[in-house]
Design an enzyme around this catalytic site. Structure first.
Site, PDB file in Angstrom:
ATOM      1  N   CYS A   1      37.069  48.128  31.776  1.00  0.00           N
ATOM      2  CA  CYS A   1      37.116  46.984  32.454  1.00  0.00           C
ATOM      3  C   CYS A   1      37.641  47.275  33.924  1.00  0.00           C
ATOM      4  O   CYS A   1      37.923  46.162  34.763  1.00  0.00           O
ATOM      5  CB  CYS A   1      38.220  45.934  31.842  1.00  0.00           C
TER       6      CYS A   1
ATOM      7  N   HIS B   1      45.447  41.807  36.185  1.00  0.00           N
ATOM      8  CA  HIS B   1      44.564  41.945  35.181  1.00  0.00           C
ATOM      9  C   HIS B   1      44.674  41.067  34.207  1.00  0.00           C
ATOM     10  O   HIS B   1      43.583  40.441  33.697  1.00  0.00           O
ATOM     11  CB  HIS B   1      44.710  43.223  34.502  1.00  0.00           C
TER      12      HIS B   1
ATOM     13  N   GLU C   1      52.117  44.486  31.790  1.00  0.00           N
ATOM     14  CA  GLU C   1      51.672  44.440  33.106  1.00  0.00           C
ATOM     15  C   GLU C   1      53.017  43.670  33.898  1.00  0.00           C
ATOM     16  O   GLU C   1      53.444  44.087  34.821  1.00  0.00           O
ATOM     17  CB  GLU C   1      50.377  43.621  33.280  1.00  0.00           C
TER      18      GLU C   1
ATOM     19  N   LYS D   1      41.368  34.992  34.877  1.00  0.00           N
ATOM     20  CA  LYS D   1      40.763  35.115  33.391  1.00  0.00           C
ATOM     21  C   LYS D   1      41.215  33.984  32.573  1.00  0.00           C
ATOM     22  O   LYS D   1      40.326  33.726  31.690  1.00  0.00           O
ATOM     23  CB  LYS D   1      41.115  36.308  33.123  1.00  0.00           C
TER      24      LYS D   1
ATOM     25  N   HIS E   1      36.865  36.961  30.396  1.00  0.00           N
ATOM     26  CA  HIS E   1      37.077  38.176  30.751  1.00  0.00           C
ATOM     27  C   HIS E   1      35.604  38.708  31.117  1.00  0.00           C
ATOM     28  O   HIS E   1      34.914  39.080  29.838  1.00  0.00           O
ATOM     29  CB  HIS E   1      37.741  39.100  29.963  1.00  0.00           C
TER      30      HIS E   1
ATOM     31  N   PHE F   1      39.713  50.027  28.670  1.00  0.00           N
ATOM     32  CA  PHE F   1      39.812  50.918  27.694  1.00  0.00           C
ATOM     33  C   PHE F   1      39.431  52.338  28.061  1.00  0.00           C
ATOM     34  O   PHE F   1      38.979  52.546  28.733  1.00  0.00           O
ATOM     35  CB  PHE F   1      38.621  50.562  26.596  1.00  0.00           C
TER      36      PHE F   1
END
Length: 423
Positions: free
Chosen positions: A169, A309, A320, A346, A351, A410
């Site tokens: 991502c 994010h 976060e 998002k 996403h 990831f």
């Protein structure tokens, strides 16, 4: 030391679940609309909570851009990338540039998954027939990620450096970061950079669902992506593409180009911790943010807006938020008159995986350019672990000088980009 150039963004192209062009996407984002829909086709009949952010109605524009033969030889994630690149080049008034200029335009794109469906279909076909002669000679060129920037390069004769970035991502944030460095450090005068993704298939949904990453929201699909909300329950997968035209400030001024803003800093780190989970203390992400700020020569209190994010997963959003509180200190306190605003777009787009970072970079630049900060929708009950000003449910009209975008992938890749308002 080689002279460093100021890097400006002169063109933006967006093809997202919120719209097939930059203006429509932006208008729907600041209106707080959702692009998430239920997946209705039979192949998802057995899939629980089947929903996604889909790009719709783009075929006519694609037919004008790419002939039917080449469409058949390429994948949808390449098509979306071409549409976004066309918009960015047009916006930057470089679509009809002389070949002497095109010889120096590079293309960097982030793609996370690529054409998983093509590989699976080819494997099934080969297994069914008992031999491999029926595997299409275009199977691999349709599947590999570097064909997205390659098609953009071939379509318009762009002969600068061409690279694909695959870092989950963070992919397109990294593509932008490396493109920023290429222009800043004199390796290329122009870079067309961003990302593209289209991997909404039963297999992809099953994989994310079974690792408990996808939203299990039982209600309306448009309410399923709810970053920082107490009832958030996973991310909603989406497709899309975003491309930005980067160039040296002096050339943009000389051409009289529209300048959306500047890219001032890029930070990248690794958690070196886990296959899919963020480092729980968020220190890897924090180091990326501090790197980007240091490179930009800014203090945390110089940042007016953060596009987080913000995936809508329970752990990511809390980690976060905790990281932002450490970075910004009292400046993160919503009770303070002067404080940083944070939102997750998002909540509206879903996403877009490898394309997400570039789309969110575009939202930062549009926010700086227009003096409007996009909201986080579906934020009805703020989680006690998330205590910042998330611009809940309605856009905020506020002129800010600098913005920050964060992306975490990831495998532990973290990327942060800092932007400045154009003159």
């Amino acid at each position: 030391m080689t002279k460093q150039h100021e890097v400006v963004v002169t063109g933006i192209g967006l093809v997202t679940p919120l719209g097939n062009d930059t203006q429509t996407t932006w208008r729907n984002a600041i209106a707080g609309k959702s692009g998430i829909v239920a997946l209705q086709s039979d192949e998802y009949a057995q899939q629980p909570h089947a929903m996604a952010g889909l790009v719709r109605g783009e075929q006519e524009a694609l037919d004008h851009l790419v002939n039917a033969k080449d469409q058949a030889r390429s994948h949808r994630f390449m098509h979306l990338g071409l549409l976004a690149a066309h918009q960015a080049l047009t916006d930057a008034a470089l679509l009809d540039a002389d070949q002497a200029v095109r010889d120096h335009i590079g293309v960097y794109m982030g793609v996370s998954v690529g054409a998983l469906d093509v590989i699976c279909q080819s494997a099934l076909q080969a297994d069914k027939d008992g031999h491999h002669r029926r595997v299409s000679p275009f199977a691999l060129p349709k599947a590999i990620t570097n064909m997205a920037p390659a098609w953009v390069s071939m379509q318009w004769g762009l002969k600068g450096p061409v690279l694909a970035f695959a870092n989950a991502c963070s992919s397109s944030s990294d593509a932008l970061g490396f493109a920023f460095r290429a222009v800043r450090d004199g390796y290329a005068p122009y870079m067309l950079a961003g990302g593209s993704e289209s991997c909404i298939t039963p297999l992809t949904l099953a994989g994310f669902y079974n690792m408990r990453a996808l939203s299990r929201w039982p209600g309306a699909p448009e309410q399923a992506s709810r970053p920082f909300d107490q009832k958030r329950c996973g991310f909603v997968i989406a497709e899309g593409a975003a491309m930005l035209m980067l160039e040296r400030a002096e050339s943009a001024y000389a051409r009289g180009a529209t300048i959306y803003g500047t890219i001032k800093g890029y930070g990248a780190t690794s958690d070196a911790f886990h296959m899919t989970a963020m480092q729980p203390d968020g220190l890897g992400a924090q180091r990326a943010v501090l790197q980007a700020l240091d490179q930009a020569g800014l203090q945390p209190t110089d940042i007016g807006y953060v596009n987080a994010h913000g995936t809508s997963t329970p752990m990511n959003d809390a980690t976060e938020s905790k990281m932002f509180k450490r970075v910004f200190g009292t400046y993160a306190d919503p009770e303070q008159k002067n404080h940083v605003r944070v939102s997750s777009t998002k909540s509206m787009t879903g996403h877009m995986l490898g394309a997400a970072g570039a789309a969110e970079a575009a939202f930062c630049l549009l926010a700086l350019h227009n003096g409007v900060l996009p909201p986080t929708i579906n934020l009805d009950t703020p989680d006690s672990a998330c205590e910042l000003d998330y611009i809940a449910n309605a856009a905020c009209t506020l002129s800010v000088e600098h913005a920050l975008s964060t992306s975490f992938g990831f495998g532990g890749g973290n990327a942060a980009l800092v932007f400045g308002r154009g003159n």
